[in-house]
Write an enzyme that holds these catalytic residues in place. Sequence first.
Site, PDB file in Angstrom:
ATOM      1  N   TYR A  56      -8.352   2.777   2.171  1.00 41.84           N
ATOM      2  CA  TYR A  56      -7.026   3.139   2.687  1.00 41.84           C
ATOM      3  C   TYR A  56      -5.912   2.680   1.737  1.00 41.84           C
ATOM      4  CZ  TYR A  56      -2.601   2.778   4.918  1.00 41.84           C
ATOM      5  OH  TYR A  56      -1.258   2.879   5.145  1.00 41.84           O
ATOM      6  N   ASP A  60      -1.340  -4.044   4.517  1.00 42.31           N
ATOM      7  CA  ASP A  60      -1.650  -3.296   5.744  1.00 42.31           C
ATOM      8  C   ASP A  60      -3.161  -3.290   5.957  1.00 42.31           C
ATOM      9  OD1 ASP A  60      -1.778  -1.496   7.829  1.00 42.31           O
ATOM     10  OD2 ASP A  60      -0.480   0.006   6.899  1.00 42.31           O
ATOM     11  N   HIS A  66      -4.508  -1.732   8.379  1.00 43.73           N
ATOM     12  CA  HIS A  66      -4.742  -0.394   8.937  1.00 43.73           C
ATOM     13  C   HIS A  66      -5.843  -0.378  10.002  1.00 43.73           C
ATOM     14  CE1 HIS A  66      -4.009   4.024   8.670  1.00 43.73           C
ATOM     15  NE2 HIS A  66      -2.838   3.569   8.307  1.00 43.73           N
ATOM     16  N   GLU A  81       3.481   0.655  14.401  1.00 44.15           N
ATOM     17  CA  GLU A  81       3.868   1.984  13.920  1.00 44.15           C
ATOM     18  C   GLU A  81       3.309   3.095  14.800  1.00 44.15           C
ATOM     19  OE1 GLU A  81       2.224   1.806   9.934  1.00 44.15           O
ATOM     20  OE2 GLU A  81       0.602   3.141  10.518  1.00 44.15           O
TER      21      GLU A  81
HETATM   22  C1  GCO Z   1       2.208   2.687   6.879  1.00 45.01           C
HETATM   23  C2  GCO Z   1       1.217   3.541   7.564  1.00 45.01           C
HETATM   24  C3  GCO Z   1       1.045   4.896   6.979  1.00 45.01           C
HETATM   25  C4  GCO Z   1       0.163   5.714   7.909  1.00 45.01           C
HETATM   26  C5  GCO Z   1       0.697   7.101   8.004  1.00 45.01           C
HETATM   27  C6  GCO Z   1      -0.161   7.978   8.875  1.00 45.01           C
HETATM   28  O1  GCO Z   1       2.152   1.491   7.077  1.00 45.01           O
HETATM   29  O2  GCO Z   1       3.049   3.234   6.187  1.00 45.01           O
HETATM   30  O3  GCO Z   1       0.062   2.843   7.883  1.00 45.01           O
HETATM   31  O4  GCO Z   1       0.601   4.851   5.664  1.00 45.01           O
HETATM   32  O5  GCO Z   1      -1.145   5.700   7.476  1.00 45.01           O
HETATM   33  O6  GCO Z   1       1.989   7.027   8.485  1.00 45.01           O
HETATM   34  O7  GCO Z   1       0.436   9.213   9.037  1.00 45.01           O
HETATM   35 MG    MG Z   2       0.746   0.895   8.466  1.00 44.98          MG
END
Ligand code: GCO
Ligand code: MG
Length: 402
Positions: A159, A210, A212, A262
């Site tokens: 990611y 992140d 994720h 988010e």
């Molecule tokens: C971030 C997010 C994004 C998401 C994306 C998905 O922290 O910016 O994790 O990279 O993956 O917004 O649509």
């Molecule tokens: Mg994020």
Amino acid sequence: MKITSAKIIVTSPGRNFVTLKIQTDQGVYGIGDATLNGRELSVVSYLEDHVIPCILGMDPQRIEDIWQYLYRGAYWRRGPVTMRAIAAVDVALWDIKAKMAGMPLYQLLGGRSRDRVMVYGHANGREFAETVDAVGRYVDLGYKAIRVQTGVPGIKDAYGVGRGDLYYEPADARLPSVTGWDTRKALNYVPKMFEKLRETFGFDYHLLHDGHHRYTPQEAANLGKMLEPYQLFWLEDCTPAENQEAFKLVRQHTTTPLAVGEIFNTIWDCKDLIQNQLIDYIRATIVGAGGVTHLRRIADFASLYQVRTGCHGATDLSPVTMGTALHFDTWVPNFGIQEYMRHTPETDEIFPHDYSFEEGHLMCGETPGHGVDIDEKLAAKYPYSQACLPVARLEDGTMWNW
Ligand code: GCO
Ligand code: MG
């Protein structure tokens, strides 16, 4: 005063954006963002079939009442589709009100709390050397805060690793592409990356990371602990937030600041984490969490617990959201940081805006409204093109959280 029309504009200058334009009988119009990455047309349908028919003829000055009508008035509440549609209406109405008042939006919210808004950019690379170079480029551009994601040897398409500089976008295929994940490998690699970055750049820059949603609570606690010597600004989404009790375990074991939100849509998603002081930054954003009207409530609630804002600002949020967020950030007393992934020049051209970047900060402009418009003729040149976010699987094929 009356809403006379509400038009949806879908455009795809490299990635899809859904924009709502509300016209009034006074000739003033407002613009709102309704983009939901990979599910854009679901929001279009919700707006077209359910929201727009209801708001035609309503008084656009009654922002709060229209928000309550769309939220409380719907039996099927919350969720990313509904809340994005509400956000689009809400932001367009704030744009109209601020234009009518002849004021930039931050003035209507209560005025300036700061001169400029600190933003963080995204540096990434396939391995150490490339990632260090990427961070160096952000330092040269003047950024004070940089989110760092790195490829991990043995993990397919980890990611956050982009294909080019500055414009990272994961939604790329008609059907979700399959990426890999391996927690052991990431836990071995990521802390070493931050060690290298602090050796190279020192401690004058804010570094962010992140997770994720990839780690279990125990693994997230372990990662947070290992990252402590490198003094991160935050560790984001270290474990999925459905089970919010899990954050107690993470919190007990690490002082690395935690950020979440988010993918949150309402104050109800944020409430327990904030109230139990399990996070330091709340990442709910204008487009994701019901517009200015609702995000303001989340921020005020967070301020009671010294939780600061850190609005999501990936490129799947259009310049309309970025512009509005900057007015919000300029006002909100408990501001933390704003994410800023640059849009491509084609996107910037479709959405003329008055915000500007200087020395790692963004400044909103002084144009009445939120300061972002849409060039409909140009937008029409980029028709919708379906793109999905990827999925993740472990080495043995088990589905994981992307
Ligand atoms: C971030 C997010 C994004 C998401 C994306 C998905 O922290 O910016 O994790 O990279 O993956 O917004 O649509
Ligand atoms: Mg994020």
